[in-house]
Design an enzyme around this catalytic site. Structure first.
Site, PDB file in Angstrom:
ATOM      1  N   ASP A  13       0.807  -1.225   0.000  1.00 49.97           N
ATOM      2  CA  ASP A  13       0.000   0.000   0.000  1.00 49.97           C
ATOM      3  C   ASP A  13       0.840   1.275   0.000  1.00 49.97           C
ATOM      4  OD1 ASP A  13      -2.181  -1.703   0.117  1.00 49.97           O
ATOM      5  OD2 ASP A  13      -2.268  -1.624   2.307  1.00 49.97           O
ATOM      6  N   GLU A  14       1.986   1.218  -0.623  1.00 50.34           N
ATOM      7  CA  GLU A  14       2.896   2.378  -0.664  1.00 50.34           C
ATOM      8  C   GLU A  14       2.454   3.407  -1.696  1.00 50.34           C
ATOM      9  OE1 GLU A  14       3.839  -0.758  -1.171  1.00 50.34           O
ATOM     10  OE2 GLU A  14       5.309  -1.354   0.324  1.00 50.34           O
ATOM     11  N   LYS A  16       1.913   2.062  -5.104  1.00 44.06           N
ATOM     12  CA  LYS A  16       2.465   1.483  -6.341  1.00 44.06           C
ATOM     13  C   LYS A  16       1.548   1.741  -7.540  1.00 44.06           C
ATOM     14  CE  LYS A  16       2.476  -2.503  -4.298  1.00 44.06           C
ATOM     15  NZ  LYS A  16       2.154  -2.099  -2.919  1.00 44.06           N
ATOM     16  N   GLY A  40      -4.565  -4.295  -3.766  1.00 42.11           N
ATOM     17  CA  GLY A  40      -5.542  -3.264  -4.122  1.00 42.11           C
ATOM     18  C   GLY A  40      -4.746  -2.048  -4.520  1.00 42.11           C
ATOM     19  N   HIS A  41      -4.704  -1.751  -5.800  1.00 35.14           N
ATOM     20  CA  HIS A  41      -3.876  -0.650  -6.307  1.00 35.14           C
ATOM     21  C   HIS A  41      -4.786   0.492  -6.759  1.00 35.14           C
ATOM     22  CE1 HIS A  41      -0.260  -3.542  -7.150  1.00 35.14           C
ATOM     23  NE2 HIS A  41      -0.664  -3.549  -5.891  1.00 35.14           N
ATOM     24  N   THR A 135      -5.894 -11.521   3.854  1.00 35.60           N
ATOM     25  CA  THR A 135      -7.018 -10.838   3.217  1.00 35.60           C
ATOM     26  C   THR A 135      -8.196 -11.794   3.016  1.00 35.60           C
ATOM     27  OG1 THR A 135      -6.123 -11.364   1.034  1.00 35.60           O
ATOM     28  CG2 THR A 135      -5.501  -9.232   1.983  1.00 35.60           C
ATOM     29  N   ARG A 149       1.925 -29.265  -6.440  1.00 32.48           N
ATOM     30  CA  ARG A 149       1.755 -29.766  -7.813  1.00 32.48           C
ATOM     31  C   ARG A 149       0.404 -30.406  -8.069  1.00 32.48           C
ATOM     32  NH1 ARG A 149       7.267 -32.603  -7.030  1.00 32.48           N
ATOM     33  NH2 ARG A 149       6.322 -32.553  -4.991  1.00 32.48           N
ATOM     34  N   GLN A 232       2.044  -6.081  -3.036  1.00 34.32           N
ATOM     35  CA  GLN A 232       2.494  -6.173  -1.639  1.00 34.32           C
ATOM     36  C   GLN A 232       3.786  -5.358  -1.444  1.00 34.32           C
ATOM     37  OE1 GLN A 232       1.506  -9.718  -3.067  1.00 34.32           O
ATOM     38  NE2 GLN A 232      -0.427  -8.703  -2.704  1.00 34.32           N
ATOM     39  N   THR A 308      -8.349  -3.246  -0.344  1.00 34.81           N
ATOM     40  CA  THR A 308      -8.937  -4.547  -0.652  1.00 34.81           C
ATOM     41  C   THR A 308      -9.976  -4.935   0.384  1.00 34.81           C
ATOM     42  OG1 THR A 308      -7.006  -5.303  -1.859  1.00 34.81           O
ATOM     43  CG2 THR A 308      -8.379  -7.018  -0.915  1.00 34.81           C
ATOM     44  N   LEU A 340       3.874  12.550   0.921  1.00 33.37           N
ATOM     45  CA  LEU A 340       4.592  13.576   1.675  1.00 33.37           C
ATOM     46  C   LEU A 340       3.597  14.582   2.253  1.00 33.37           C
ATOM     47  CD1 LEU A 340       7.477  14.619   2.381  1.00 33.37           C
ATOM     48  CD2 LEU A 340       7.271  16.121   0.392  1.00 33.37           C
TER      49      LEU A 340
HETATM   50  P1  GDP Z   1      -0.705   0.276  -3.573  1.00 34.06           P
HETATM   51  O1  GDP Z   1      -1.302  -0.987  -3.081  1.00 34.06           O
HETATM   52  O2  GDP Z   1       0.766   0.346  -3.327  1.00 34.06           O
HETATM   53  O3  GDP Z   1      -1.052   0.568  -5.010  1.00 34.06           O
HETATM   54  O4  GDP Z   1      -1.338   1.440  -2.695  1.00 34.06           O
HETATM   55  P2  GDP Z   1      -2.905   1.602  -2.283  1.00 34.06           P
HETATM   56  O5  GDP Z   1      -3.657   2.052  -3.451  1.00 34.06           O
HETATM   57  O6  GDP Z   1      -3.379   0.376  -1.577  1.00 34.06           O
HETATM   58  O7  GDP Z   1      -2.791   2.701  -1.155  1.00 34.06           O
HETATM   59  C1  GDP Z   1      -2.224   3.950  -1.399  1.00 34.06           C
HETATM   60  C2  GDP Z   1      -3.256   5.011  -1.026  1.00 34.06           C
HETATM   61  O8  GDP Z   1      -2.617   6.262  -0.934  1.00 34.06           O
HETATM   62  C3  GDP Z   1      -4.334   5.165  -2.070  1.00 34.06           C
HETATM   63  O9  GDP Z   1      -5.507   5.575  -1.432  1.00 34.06           O
HETATM   64  C4  GDP Z   1      -3.785   6.277  -2.958  1.00 34.06           C
HETATM   65  O10 GDP Z   1      -4.806   6.999  -3.639  1.00 34.06           O
HETATM   66  C5  GDP Z   1      -3.110   7.147  -1.938  1.00 34.06           C
HETATM   67  N1  GDP Z   1      -1.940   7.898  -2.410  1.00 34.06           N
HETATM   68  C6  GDP Z   1      -0.936   7.487  -3.224  1.00 34.06           C
HETATM   69  N2  GDP Z   1       0.005   8.433  -3.341  1.00 34.06           N
HETATM   70  C7  GDP Z   1      -0.396   9.487  -2.591  1.00 34.06           C
HETATM   71  C8  GDP Z   1       0.174  10.770  -2.266  1.00 34.06           C
HETATM   72  O11 GDP Z   1       1.267  11.151  -2.715  1.00 34.06           O
HETATM   73  N3  GDP Z   1      -0.555  11.559  -1.419  1.00 34.06           N
HETATM   74  C9  GDP Z   1      -1.756  11.184  -0.896  1.00 34.06           C
HETATM   75  N4  GDP Z   1      -2.378  12.007  -0.084  1.00 34.06           N
HETATM   76  N5  GDP Z   1      -2.310   9.989  -1.189  1.00 34.06           N
HETATM   77  C10 GDP Z   1      -1.633   9.147  -2.006  1.00 34.06           C
HETATM   78  P1  IMO Z   2      -0.881  -4.225  -2.226  1.00 32.15           P
HETATM   79  O1  IMO Z   2      -0.410  -4.811  -3.526  1.00 32.15           O
HETATM   80  C1  IMO Z   2      -0.974  -4.562   2.121  1.00 32.15           C
HETATM   81  C2  IMO Z   2      -1.038  -8.609   3.779  1.00 32.15           C
HETATM   82  C3  IMO Z   2      -2.289  -9.031   4.511  1.00 32.15           C
HETATM   83  C4  IMO Z   2      -1.683  -9.967   5.544  1.00 32.15           C
HETATM   84  C5  IMO Z   2      -0.584 -10.665   4.766  1.00 32.15           C
HETATM   85  C6  IMO Z   2      -0.972 -12.035   4.206  1.00 32.15           C
HETATM   86  O2  IMO Z   2      -2.173  -3.512  -2.290  1.00 32.15           O
HETATM   87  O3  IMO Z   2       0.221  -3.434  -1.588  1.00 32.15           O
HETATM   88  P2  IMO Z   2      -2.554 -12.754   2.170  1.00 32.15           P
HETATM   89  O4  IMO Z   2      -4.009 -12.525   1.935  1.00 32.15           O
HETATM   90  O5  IMO Z   2      -1.665 -12.227   1.112  1.00 32.15           O
HETATM   91  O6  IMO Z   2      -2.239 -14.190   2.509  1.00 32.15           O
HETATM   92  O7  IMO Z   2      -2.221 -11.919   3.527  1.00 32.15           O
HETATM   93  O8  IMO Z   2      -0.257  -9.794   3.696  1.00 32.15           O
HETATM   94  N1  IMO Z   2      -1.237  -8.133   2.392  1.00 32.15           N
HETATM   95  C7  IMO Z   2      -1.181  -6.836   2.045  1.00 32.15           C
HETATM   96  N2  IMO Z   2      -1.014  -5.734   2.799  1.00 32.15           N
HETATM   97  N3  IMO Z   2      -1.067  -4.458   0.780  1.00 32.15           N
HETATM   98  C8  IMO Z   2      -1.209  -5.569   0.017  1.00 32.15           C
HETATM   99  O9  IMO Z   2      -1.159  -5.527  -1.330  1.00 32.15           O
HETATM  100  C9  IMO Z   2      -1.312  -6.831   0.648  1.00 32.15           C
HETATM  101  N4  IMO Z   2      -1.486  -8.090   0.210  1.00 32.15           N
HETATM  102  C10 IMO Z   2      -1.418  -8.880   1.282  1.00 32.15           C
HETATM  103  O10 IMO Z   2      -2.925  -7.936   5.092  1.00 32.15           O
HETATM  104  O11 IMO Z   2      -1.069  -9.225   6.559  1.00 32.15           O
HETATM  105 MG    MG Z   3      -2.863  -1.647  -1.843  1.00 29.12          MG
END
Ligand code: GDP
Ligand code: IMO
Ligand code: MG
Length: 437
Positions: A13-14, A16, A40-41, A135, A149, A232, A308, A340
């Site tokens: 959830d950075e 990406k 969940g992107h 999840t 397998r 992830q 997600t 930021l």
């Molecule tokens: P991902 O899984 O790495 O694609 O990240 P997620 O979509 O799960 O979570 C990132 C969240 O931060 C989302 O709600 C984005 O819309 C939000 N986001 C991403 N970059 C920025 C940013 O620079 N500033 C703010 N305020 N929100 C951001």
């Molecule tokens: P994105 O791509 C954040 C976490 C789950 C749990 C662990 C194992 O959006 O960054 P799983 O269902 O994969 O067996 O769960 O990994 N997890 C994530 N946390 N972002 C994700 O994906 C994740 N996908 C799995 O919360 O701790």
């Molecule tokens: Mg995510």
């Protein structure tokens, strides 16, 4: 012309999705190479939010080839829903245009079956306080069947004659686990219904199924640029993350090769995405976690609720010990620092620069969660900042204290800073280097 891999450097959830969306402007092919709909992107374009679980985040650019690679696990029901959502918005032509569908689903990818989800949930329930906090999407059980397998691959799913045999075999194992966990077993009508539905889903997906590695290699040979989209994050990697509180796939950049079916020489630069602070969803160690009002404020301001599952994300300060580890094990060449803007108005900002255990300074990020649970982070404090503009054209548009913070992070990690996010929307980022140049 070069390719690039975009991976998460923390616990997922950075941001990406939004970074891949931005880089897709320069890419021709975007490839998801591992994981499934545990991801969940989020991409926000002109105020419209799209959350992608399986289809690569390049899909919002209409002319890009999107590939779901052989390293992924695919829940056909979720993928079809996502494809229908994209089709309804005119972003995906399911009837397929002249060049064939622009979504390629790897024939070698494994299929998440309904019983994988039931086993995932039953196991978590049985673990009680020792749960991982998955999840519940069946990711672990699907990868287990792959390693054992006995998994159903996409090329089997599209052959109606094969589905029943695979499913009956898989259910036998799933039922034994479910029985032991007091879960509900599959039999009779429910099983027949599952088989019929999977056959139907296989036929709907069939036009997109292809040899993903060959398609990527062909595009690369034709001078197209390929962007590999990780899911992830490094600390959730099956081997290198905070085991057992990890996901069941390898999330590191090197896996982009295996998970796409191309050689490692094709990968190009490695862009690590990190938030300006830390979050984690699910259980497991989190040395810099803030469990107080400040942590709650960060969660609210950052909108830190899972894309997600909707679960609240745990929040904390940036952790340079963990990030240095992520940079090393991924071979990171470029950084994208997101969110930021969320730190604006927070007052002093802390960053963990070292870990102590029993008064002794650790040299490296520990692999054993028992040690990780005991570490005491050593913090460096930075003056906070206010007023990060909604859009920036250069780093000079940022308050000096924000620039100092970014500079410290970049210097500590020792690789170039290439993207800075100051808001979730497309365009609310500053691109300092062309990662796909
Ligand atoms: P991902 O899984 O790495 O694609 O990240 P997620 O979509 O799960 O979570 C990132 C969240 O931060 C989302 O709600 C984005 O819309 C939000 N986001 C991403 N970059 C920025 C940013 O620079 N500033 C703010 N305020 N929100 C951001
Ligand atoms: P994105 O791509 C954040 C976490 C789950 C749990 C662990 C194992 O959006 O960054 P799983 O269902 O994969 O067996 O769960 O990994 N997890 C994530 N946390 N972002 C994700 O994906 C994740 N996908 C799995 O919360 O701790
Ligand atoms: Mg995510």
């Amino acid at each position: 012309m070069s390719n690039a891999v975009c991976i998460g450097a923390q616990w997922g959830d950075e941001g990406k999705g939004r970074i891949v969306d931005r880089l897709s402007e320069q890419a021709d092919v975007v490839v998801r190479f591992h994981g499934g709909n545990n991801a969940g992107h989020t991409v926000v374009v002109d105020g419209v939010t799209t959350i992608l679980h399986l289809v690569p985040s390049g899909v919002l650019h209409k002319d890009k080839l999107c590939v779901i690679g052989p390293g992924c696990v695919i829940d056909p029901e979720v993928l079809l829903q996502e494809m229908e959502m994209l089709s309804a918005r005119g972003l995906l032509d399911l009837g397929a245009g002249a060049g064939g569908p622009r979504l390629v689903i790897a024939d070698q990818a494994h299929v998440i079956l309904p019983f994988h989800k039931r086993v995932d949930k039953a196991r978590e329930a049985a673990k009680g306080t020792r749960k991982i906090g998955t999840t519940g999407r069946g990711i672990g059980p699907a990868y287990e069947d792959k390693a054992a397998r006995r998994g159903l691959r996409v090329h089997d799913l599209v052959e109606p004659d094969r589905v029943a045999e695979f499913v009956r075999h898989g259910v036998m194992y799933a039922n034994s686990v479910l029985e032991a966990l007091d879960g509900e077993v599959y039999r009779g009508e429910e099983l027949e219904h599952m088989i019929a539905r999977l056959r139907e889903q296989g036929q709907k997906l069939k036009p997109c199924v292809d040899d993903a590695g060959a398609r990527i290699a062909e595009a690369h040979a034709a001078g197209k640029r390929v962007l590999f989209e990780g899911a992830q994050g490094a600390l959730l990697d099956l081997d290198h993350g905070t085991y057992p509180f990890v996901t069941s796939s390898n999330c590191l950049a090197a896996h982009a090769s295996v998970g796409s079916g191309v050689g490692p020489n094709l990968l190009g630069r490695v862009l690590a995405v990190l938030k300006a602070y830390s979050t984690r969803v699910g259980e497991g160690p989190f040395p810099t976690e803030l469990t107080d009002a400040q942590g709650e404020a960060l969660r609210q301001k950052g909108g830190e609720f899972g894309a997600t599952t909707g679960r609240p994300r745990r929040t904390g300060w940036l952790d340079l010990v963990a990030l240095k580890y992520a940079v090393r094990i991924n071979g990171v060449t470029d950084l994208a620092i997101t969110k930021l803007d969320v730190l604006a108005g927070f007052g002093d900002i802390k960053v963990a620069t070292a870990y102590d255990v029993d008064g002794v300074r650790l040299k490296n990020f520990p692999h054993d969660v028992r040690t990780l649970n005991k570490v005491v982070p050593v913090y460096q404090t930075f003056p906070g900042f206010d007023g990060v503009p909604e859009r920036i054209a250069s780093l000079d548009d940022l308050p000096p204290a924000a620039r100092r913070y970014l500079g410290f992070v970049q210097e500590s990690l020792g690789v170039r800073l290439s993207i800075v996010g100051v808001g979730p929307g497309r365009g609310q980022e500053l691109v300092l280097n062309d990662v796909l140049a």
